[in-house]
Design an enzyme around this catalytic site. Structure first.
Site, PDB file in Angstrom:
ATOM      1  N   LYS A 124      55.674  36.211  23.000  1.00 16.18           N
ATOM      2  CA  LYS A 124      54.940  37.275  22.993  1.00 16.18           C
ATOM      3  C   LYS A 124      53.076  37.815  23.471  1.00 16.18           C
ATOM      4  CE  LYS A 124      53.351  39.462  18.850  1.00 16.18           C
ATOM      5  NZ  LYS A 124      52.328  39.687  19.090  1.00 16.18           N
ATOM      6  N   ASP A 131      58.460  39.701  12.232  1.00 13.63           N
ATOM      7  CA  ASP A 131      58.551  39.955  14.592  1.00 13.63           C
ATOM      8  C   ASP A 131      59.907  39.242  14.752  1.00 13.63           C
ATOM      9  OD1 ASP A 131      56.191  41.605  14.806  1.00 13.63           O
ATOM     10  OD2 ASP A 131      54.835  39.992  14.960  1.00 13.63           O
TER      11      ASP A 131
HETATM   12  P1  ATP Z   1      51.685  35.494  14.549  1.00 11.61           P
HETATM   13  O1  ATP Z   1      51.839  36.893  15.950  1.00 11.61           O
HETATM   14  O2  ATP Z   1      53.133  36.999  14.482  1.00 11.61           O
HETATM   15  O3  ATP Z   1      50.792  36.808  13.465  1.00 11.61           O
HETATM   16  P2  ATP Z   1      50.541  33.882  15.348  1.00 11.61           P
HETATM   17  O4  ATP Z   1      50.926  33.866  16.301  1.00 11.61           O
HETATM   18  O5  ATP Z   1      49.291  34.876  14.452  1.00 11.61           O
HETATM   19  O6  ATP Z   1      51.847  35.032  14.870  1.00 11.61           O
HETATM   20  P3  ATP Z   1      52.084  31.525  14.260  1.00 11.61           P
HETATM   21  O7  ATP Z   1      51.256  30.488  15.055  1.00 11.61           O
HETATM   22  O8  ATP Z   1      53.454  32.244  14.396  1.00 11.61           O
HETATM   23  O9  ATP Z   1      50.078  32.957  14.121  1.00 11.61           O
HETATM   24  O10 ATP Z   1      51.997  30.398  13.398  1.00 11.61           O
HETATM   25  C1  ATP Z   1      51.095  31.415  11.918  1.00 11.61           C
HETATM   26  C2  ATP Z   1      50.743  30.241  10.692  1.00 11.61           C
HETATM   27  O11 ATP Z   1      52.178  30.261  10.202  1.00 11.61           O
HETATM   28  C3  ATP Z   1      50.550  28.888  11.139  1.00 11.61           C
HETATM   29  O12 ATP Z   1      49.340  28.413  11.494  1.00 11.61           O
HETATM   30  C4  ATP Z   1      51.763  28.034   9.908  1.00 11.61           C
HETATM   31  O13 ATP Z   1      51.138  27.647   9.703  1.00 11.61           O
HETATM   32  C5  ATP Z   1      53.105  28.451  10.172  1.00 11.61           C
HETATM   33  N1  ATP Z   1      53.727  28.115  11.316  1.00 11.61           N
HETATM   34  C6  ATP Z   1      55.532  27.758  10.488  1.00 11.61           C
HETATM   35  N2  ATP Z   1      56.215  27.335  11.050  1.00 11.61           N
HETATM   36  C7  ATP Z   1      55.663  27.558  12.063  1.00 11.61           C
HETATM   37  C8  ATP Z   1      56.135  27.118  13.788  1.00 11.61           C
HETATM   38  N3  ATP Z   1      57.417  26.968  14.263  1.00 11.61           N
HETATM   39  N4  ATP Z   1      55.160  27.410  14.390  1.00 11.61           N
HETATM   40  C9  ATP Z   1      53.844  28.287  14.353  1.00 11.61           C
HETATM   41  N5  ATP Z   1      53.158  28.408  13.532  1.00 11.61           N
HETATM   42  C10 ATP Z   1      53.840  28.246  11.659  1.00 11.61           C
END
Ligand code: ATP
Length: 288
Positions: free
Chosen positions: A13, A139
């Site tokens: 998203k 989320d």
């Molecule tokens: P958001 O936009 O919800 O803040 P994000 O894109 O900034 O998310 P994510 O990629 O969802 O961040 O991941 C943040 C942390 O969550 C990663 O660094 C990882 O350690 C942990 N994590 C646990 N499970 C997952 C997964 N299936 N995919 C990605 N990260 C994961």
């Protein structure tokens, strides 16, 4: 015969607009966000098996399939709620950049609810899946529903909106990882001197007004992340110089997305960004 293996896409998203209304006593932030899924996705493959337990395999060394993975957490929650499920193996093809502000982990968790529901014929409604999903992350309910939505509360109060007007989208992530926790901890929600016009954007979307929508894109978390990482502003400027109607950081960053009304201008921006080396990942997309 019932299928024993199924695959599901988990879409990333962006936030067309993100406002933080206040910090609550319990430390959570009350938000108002316009969410939009984009055509960049992970693929999860689910295989049912007789031996009990959960096995999660990922194709990224830096993302283990252990109990810390949101996929594992979601699968465990489903199994605890529906003990009739057998064992399961879940394989992840990770395409969404991590720690990017694109809800990569939350959308994988959301796909687990859909995938296990289908594989085991659990009959969970979307409301039921969202009720379980919010226990994994604020989320996750939005990721379960997808599309264009207004998200309020801590992110779990959702109002479906008309699909955002079609356009050409460019997504670029610089070579930095941003922790969502760090950004919220460093946000001074009570000292923000500007807030995006969420209701105005909602009206623009309802009217199918791409230009109105693009003009109202805004994200208060830029006050923290862009200050720390000026490369984000440089990527936004590069997109706008090549004709983006607007460009914005998504979520807590550092990913930037640009919105174009012309495919050629988007190609120019893609080439320009490639040339500058400002971004590590660049994707051409549309709304999903
Ligand atoms: P958001 O936009 O919800 O803040 P994000 O894109 O900034 O998310 P994510 O990629 O969802 O961040 O991941 C943040 C942390 O969550 C990663 O660094 C990882 O350690 C942990 N994590 C646990 N499970 C997952 C997964 N299936 N995919 C990605 N990260 C994961």
């Amino acid at each position: 015969m019932k299928k024993n293996t199924i695959s599901r896409r988990a879409y990333a998203k962006v936030n067309l607009a993100l406002d933080v209304v206040r910090r609550r006593e319990d430390g959570y932030h009350e938000v108002r966000m316009i969410m939009q899924t984009v055509g960049l996705y992970d693929v999860l493959t689910f295989t049912g098996r007789e031996e009990p337990g959960i096995e999660v395999k990922t194709d990224k060394e830096e993302l283990p399939g252990n109990e810390s993975n949101l996929i594992y957490k979601a699968a465990k929650l489903v199994m605890d709620s529906y003990p009739c499920c057998g064992g399961i193996k879940i394989e992840l093809e990770k395409n969404i950049p991590m720690a990017a502000g694109m809800a990569g982990g939350s959308t994988d968790a959301a796909a687990v609810f859909h995938g296990m529901n289908e594989l085991f014929g659990l009959g969970m409604t979307v409301e039921r899946m969202c009720g379980l999903g919010v226990r994994i992350g604020a989320d996750v309910p939005y990721c379960i529903r997808g599309g264009t939505a207004l998200s309020e509360g801590i992110g779990e109060v959702l109002t479906k909106l008309k699909d955002a007007p079609p356009c050409f989208v460019l997504i670029a992530k610089p070579d930095i990882d941003v922790s969502t926790k760090y950004v919220y901890e460093n946000l001074h929600a009570d000292r923000l001197d500007w807030h995006p016009d969420i209701d105005g954007m909602r009206a623009a979307i309802e009217n199918g007004d791409l230009y109105g929508m693009a003009g109202l894109m805004g994200n208060v978390l830029e006050t923290v992340t862009v200050k720390k990482y000026p490369v984000i502003e440089a990527i936004k400027s590069a997109m706008k110089e090549e004709g983006a109607l607007n460009a914005l950081m998504s979520g807590s960053g550092p990913t930037v997305f640009g919105v174009f009304d012309d495919e050629g201008k988007r190609s120019d921006a893609f080439r320009k960004l490639k040339g500058t080396g400002l971004a590590k990942h660049i994707f051409i997309s549309e709304w999903a």
